[in-house]
Motif scaffolding. Structure first.
Motif: not given
Length: 493
Positions: A372-380
């Motif tokens: 989940f964190v990986k998805m969020m930091v890539e998205r932002l």
């Protein structure tokens, strides 16, 4: 005082922060230092003032090679650094903060309080500050704390004053006053280094500008010989065609209504609604009650009366936890003290508001959390070494992205963003604006509180203006101008 920094290099372990920076400061000039967050501006000034020592390069002051052993030695030599993270001791009085480490004492070591008060009152009068000297500093507003820091620098009789985002928390009146003081100082030969992301201020007050990118000084020029577009291109290494992305909002149903929200003595009779996919801008002068209204909506502070309706149903918000469960999220203006746990890792900060998802039985599912964190930091587009990097080690822009990721991950219905781009460079601002567009396209409603009028005009679909705790005006995007907003903000019609 003439300062010359040549070919400055600095690394922290394997992380190369400065890789050849040249910087020059002449007596009596205001020299802007600009660059994206993480470009190395603060590190360069920390080296100048003795907090860090360069690995390579030379610093010359008035023709003499100089290395300060610590920041106190730099202050004694006439260099003062007003940092973005205010150095205020909250439990001490304003007077005690002004003289901390520099107290006036008689031969017996007794404080010469009368002399200290006289000196402080003289500087406060010069700055037109009316803060009681016996007031506890922690109860002062952020703007008042900033003015206290400026007063501390003036009391040093500094020949060089470094200002890191000095206007981020000031009202327009306070900014005008600060600029007047800056001009008076330079007329007496004092030099100022002005670190800011507010381009309009740079062109108004500064004489020269040095732009940094990725730890290197890429250009130095006179303000009269450059332009906004040229500076942005130097900062980000590319053209930034428009400061604000185009908005084509498609509104859904009304997701939130606020009726008659009142907190005695703070704000009164606040009415508004917001639709899915809408950005509602909240403008007004500092101290008007904008942040206080948002804090009440999110359950941080109480309110005396009023009604909050979500998707047609009245709700009760008693604390931030209940607000989050009702579909609200709040990105605070104070990301360091309220938005992040600086000693926690990026992973821990982002996961903090989503623990129920990763730990349904009280045990965190590490794999799900990391994904989940990986998805969020890539998205932002968070720039980091790893998920385990401490949030306190990130640049201001990346810290703000982590705060946004933390709350966006809760899938809120209404996202409150209080000063979302304060202290952030133009490149990171554009990324946050794009994200706001992306979120509203998915149906999220955003309430954006901002002191930056161009930002309010550039990103809001509708604008509410607050004056002395009341809504003084409402403007549609197509009719809004800076003049109209300021008229409402100052109590006009």
């Amino acid at each position: 005082m003439r300062i010359l920094m040549e070919n400055i290099h600095k690394a922290f372990g394997a992380n190369k922060v400065l890789e050849g920076v040249d910087f020059e400061l002449e007596p009596g000039e205001i020299h802007a230092l600009m660059g994206e967050n993480g470009a190395g501006k603060s590190t360069l000034m920390n080296i100048l003032t003795g907090l860090f020592h360069q690995d390579q390069g030379k610093i010359t002051i008035d023709g003499k090679e100089t290395v300060f052993s610590d920041s106190k030695q730099a202050e004694e030599a006439g260099l003062a650094f007003i940092r973005q993270e205010l150095n205020i001791w909250p439990q001490m009085t304003v007077l005690e903060n002004l003289f901390i480490g520099k107290e006036k004492r008689n031969a017996l070591g007794v404080l010469k309080e009368k002399e200290m008060k006289t000196l402080a009152e003289g500087v406060f009068k010069r700055l037109n500050i009316s803060i009681p000297l016996n007031k506890e500093a922690g109860t002062c507003s952020v703007g008042e704390q900033q003015m206290i820091e400026i007063a501390k620098a003036l009391m040093l009789d500094a020949e060089v004053i470094i200002m890191d985002e000095p206007t981020a928390a000031l009202t327009d009146r306070e900014i005008r006053l600060l600029f007047q003081i800056m001009k008076e100082l330079t007329a007496t030969g004092v030099s100022l280094v002005y670190i800011s992301h507010r381009m309009e201020e740079i062109f108004e007050i500064c004489d020269r500008i040095t732009v940094m990118r990725d730890g290197v000084s890429v250009a130095t020029s006179f303000i009269k010989d450059t332009s906004f577009d040229e500076i942005v291109k130097q900062m980000v290494g590319r053209e930034l065609e428009d400061r604000y992305p185009e908005r084509n909002p498609k509104y859904g149903e009304t997701v939130m209504e606020v009726n008659g929200l009142t907190r005695e003595g703070v704000f009164e009779d606040i009415h508004f609604s917001i639709k899915e996919g809408e950005i509602l801008g909240i403008s007004g002068l500092m101290g008007a009650g904008r942040t206080e209204i948002m804090r009440a909506l999110f359950g941080i502070d109480p309110y005396d009366r009023g009604e909050i309706i979500m998707n047609g149903n009245p709700i009760s918000i008693k604390n931030p936890s209940s607000a989050a469960k009702q579909g609200l999220a709040f990105i605070t203006e104070d990301r360091k003290d309220e938005g992040l746990v600086l000693d926690f890792s990026i992973r821990e900060n982002i996961a903090l508001t989503n623990l129920e998802s990763f730990a349904p039985n009280g045990v965190v599912k590490a794999k799900d959390e990391k994904q989940f964190v990986k998805m969020m930091v890539e998205r932002l587009k968070v720039k980091m070494e790893s998920q385990e990097t401490k949030a306190g080690n990130l640049s201001g822009g990346n810290q703000q992205k982590v705060v946004i990721a933390k709350w966006v991950g809760t899938s809120p219905k209404v996202l409150i963003m209080d000063e979302p781009t304060r202290g952030i460079d133009v490149g990171a601002k554009r990324e946050i604006y794009n994200l706001m567009n992306e979120l509203t396209e998915r149906g999220l409603a955003i309430i954006m509180v901002s002191s930056d009028l161009p930002e309010v005009l550039g990103m809001s679909d509708r604008i509410l203006v607050i004056h002395e705790g009341k809504i003084s005006g409402e403007l549609a995007r197509e009719e809004a101008t800076q003049e109209k907003i300021m008229t409402f903000a100052t109590g006009g019609n």
